[in-house]
Design a protein around this motif. Structure first.
Motif, mmCIF file in Angstrom:
data_model
loop_
_atom_site.group_PDB
_atom_site.id
_atom_site.type_symbol
_atom_site.label_atom_id
_atom_site.label_comp_id
_atom_site.label_asym_id
_atom_site.label_seq_id
_atom_site.Cartn_x
_atom_site.Cartn_y
_atom_site.Cartn_z
ATOM 1 N N UNK A 146 0.853 -1.192 0.000
ATOM 2 C CA UNK A 146 0.000 0.000 0.000
ATOM 3 C C UNK A 146 0.884 1.235 0.000
ATOM 4 N N UNK A 147 0.427 2.282 -0.643
ATOM 5 C CA UNK A 147 1.231 3.512 -0.775
ATOM 6 C C UNK A 147 1.595 4.135 0.562
ATOM 7 N N UNK A 148 0.798 3.889 1.623
ATOM 8 C CA UNK A 148 1.089 4.461 2.944
ATOM 9 C C UNK A 148 1.870 3.516 3.845
ATOM 10 N N UNK A 149 2.231 2.346 3.361
ATOM 11 C CA UNK A 149 2.956 1.366 4.176
ATOM 12 C C UNK A 149 4.399 1.816 4.376
ATOM 13 N N UNK A 150 4.984 1.497 5.526
ATOM 14 C CA UNK A 150 6.399 1.833 5.753
ATOM 15 C C UNK A 150 7.294 1.159 4.702
ATOM 16 N N UNK A 161 0.013 -7.873 5.070
ATOM 17 C CA UNK A 161 -0.787 -6.646 5.123
ATOM 18 C C UNK A 161 -2.002 -6.792 4.194
ATOM 19 N N UNK A 162 -3.217 -6.677 4.728
ATOM 20 C CA UNK A 162 -4.401 -6.829 3.867
ATOM 21 C C UNK A 162 -4.518 -5.730 2.807
ATOM 22 N N UNK A 163 -3.770 -4.646 2.964
ATOM 23 C CA UNK A 163 -3.805 -3.573 1.970
ATOM 24 C C UNK A 163 -2.882 -3.837 0.785
ATOM 25 N N UNK A 164 -2.019 -4.847 0.898
ATOM 26 C CA UNK A 164 -1.097 -5.189 -0.185
ATOM 27 C C UNK A 164 -1.873 -5.734 -1.372
ATOM 28 N N UNK A 165 -1.502 -5.274 -2.555
ATOM 29 C CA UNK A 165 -2.085 -5.810 -3.776
ATOM 30 C C UNK A 165 -1.304 -7.076 -4.125
ATOM 31 N N UNK A 166 -1.992 -8.206 -4.089
ATOM 32 C CA UNK A 166 -1.337 -9.496 -4.312
ATOM 33 C C UNK A 166 -1.152 -9.754 -5.816
ATOM 34 N N UNK A 167 -0.240 -10.673 -6.139
ATOM 35 C CA UNK A 167 0.135 -10.886 -7.538
ATOM 36 C C UNK A 167 -1.049 -11.311 -8.411
ATOM 37 N N UNK A 168 -1.923 -12.136 -7.906
ATOM 38 C CA UNK A 168 -3.075 -12.565 -8.716
ATOM 39 C C UNK A 168 -3.960 -11.378 -9.078
ATOM 40 N N UNK A 169 -4.117 -10.449 -8.148
ATOM 41 C CA UNK A 169 -4.921 -9.251 -8.413
ATOM 42 C C UNK A 169 -4.245 -8.362 -9.453
ATOM 43 N N UNK A 170 -2.937 -8.244 -9.359
ATOM 44 C CA UNK A 170 -2.179 -7.417 -10.302
ATOM 45 C C UNK A 170 -2.298 -7.986 -11.713
ATOM 46 N N UNK A 171 -2.111 -9.290 -11.826
ATOM 47 C CA UNK A 171 -2.177 -9.946 -13.133
ATOM 48 C C UNK A 171 -3.580 -9.805 -13.726
ATOM 49 N N UNK A 172 -4.604 -10.043 -12.914
ATOM 50 C CA UNK A 172 -5.985 -9.914 -13.411
ATOM 51 C C UNK A 172 -6.276 -8.487 -13.847
ATOM 52 N N UNK A 173 -5.838 -7.504 -13.077
ATOM 53 C CA UNK A 173 -6.059 -6.099 -13.435
ATOM 54 C C UNK A 173 -5.377 -5.761 -14.756
ATOM 55 N N UNK A 174 -4.167 -6.247 -14.944
ATOM 56 C CA UNK A 174 -3.447 -5.983 -16.187
ATOM 57 C C UNK A 174 -4.183 -6.587 -17.380
#
Length: 193
Positions: A146-150, A161-174
Motif C-alpha cells: 500500500x502507498x502508505x505502508x512503511x 498486510x491486507x492492503x497489499x495488492x497481491x500478484x493474482x490481483x495485479x495480473x488480473x487487473x493488467x
C-alpha cells in the motif's frame, strides 16, 4: 519477418531483491525460453530488453553486475539487446526504429514486471500502431505494498498486510486493462502449441 518477440527485463537484477521470494512466476526464464524457441522456429525477430538505472547504487545500476539476462537466456548474434532507462521499451531505445526498418507490425510481449514495464510497453506499442499479443504466463510480478505502508518492511510483513495488492490481483487487473484495448491476451501453451 512480420513479428517480433519482445523480452522485457528478464534480468538478474530482480533475483537480487528480497521480493524475489514472492514473485508470481519463479520459472519465468523457462517460459521465456519456450517463447524464444518458438519465435526463432517461426522466423520471428527476438528483441531482448534490459532495465538500467545508472548511478542509482541499486541492483539496476550497471555497476552492480546484475543488469544482464537471467542465467539460461542467451541471445543469438543477430538479436538486438537493448538497454532502457524508462518504464517502457520504446522511449529510451531505438526499438521502434528496429521494428519499423524490418517491417514488423506484430509484437509478442513477455517479461518482468507484468503491470509495469510489460504493460507500459504494450500500451505504447498499441498507440504506435502495433498489434500486440500479451503472454501473461510468461510475465512475472511482485506484491505491491500500500502507498502508505512503511518502506522498510520485510517480505513477510508486506504479504501479511491486507492492503497489499497481491500478484493474482495485479495480473488480473493488467489483463482487464489490456484486453480488447491494447492487446490480445494469451498463454504460452496456446501460442506455441
Amino acid at each position: 519477418m512480420k513479428r517480433a518477440l519482445v523480452v522485457i527485463d528478464v534480468q538478474e537484477s530482480f533475483r537480487q531483491r528480497p521480493t524475489w521470494r514472492a514473485v508470481s512466476n519463479p520459472g519465468i526464464a523457462g517460459q521465456v525460453n519456450r517463447l524464444v524457441s518458438w519465435a526463432r522456429d517461426q522466423g520471428d525477430l527476438v528483441v531482448w530488453v534490459l532495465h538500467s538505472e545508472p548511478g542509482s547504487g541499486t541492483v539496476f545500476d550497471p555497476e552492480s553486475g546484475h543488469v544482464r539476462l537471467m542465467d539460461g537466456l542467451t541471445p543469438e548474434k543477430d538479436e538486438p539487446v537493448l538497454t532502457k532507462t524508462s518504464r517502457n521499451a520504446f522511449t529510451t531505445t531505438n526499438l521502434q526504429q528496429i521494428l519499423t526498418m524490418r517491417g514488423i507490425r506484430d509484437l509478442v510481449v513477455c517479461g518482468i514486471q507484468t503491470e509495469q514495464c510489460c504493460e507500459t510497453t504494450t500500451r505504447l506499442a498499441a498507440d504506435l500502431g502495433f498489434d500486440v499479443t500479451f503472454v501473461t504466463d510468461a510475465t512475472a510480478t511482485f506484491p505491491i505494498p500500500h502507498r502508505d505502508a512503511p518502506q522498510d518492511r520485510t517480505v513477510e510483513e508486506i504479504l501479511a498486510d491486507p492492503r497489499t495488492l497481491q500478484v493474482a490481483e495485479i495480473i488480473a487487473r493488467t489483463e482487464y486493462a489490456l484486453a480488447g484495448r491494447f492487446a490480445s491476451i494469451t498463454g504460452t501453451a496456446a501460442l506455441v502449441g
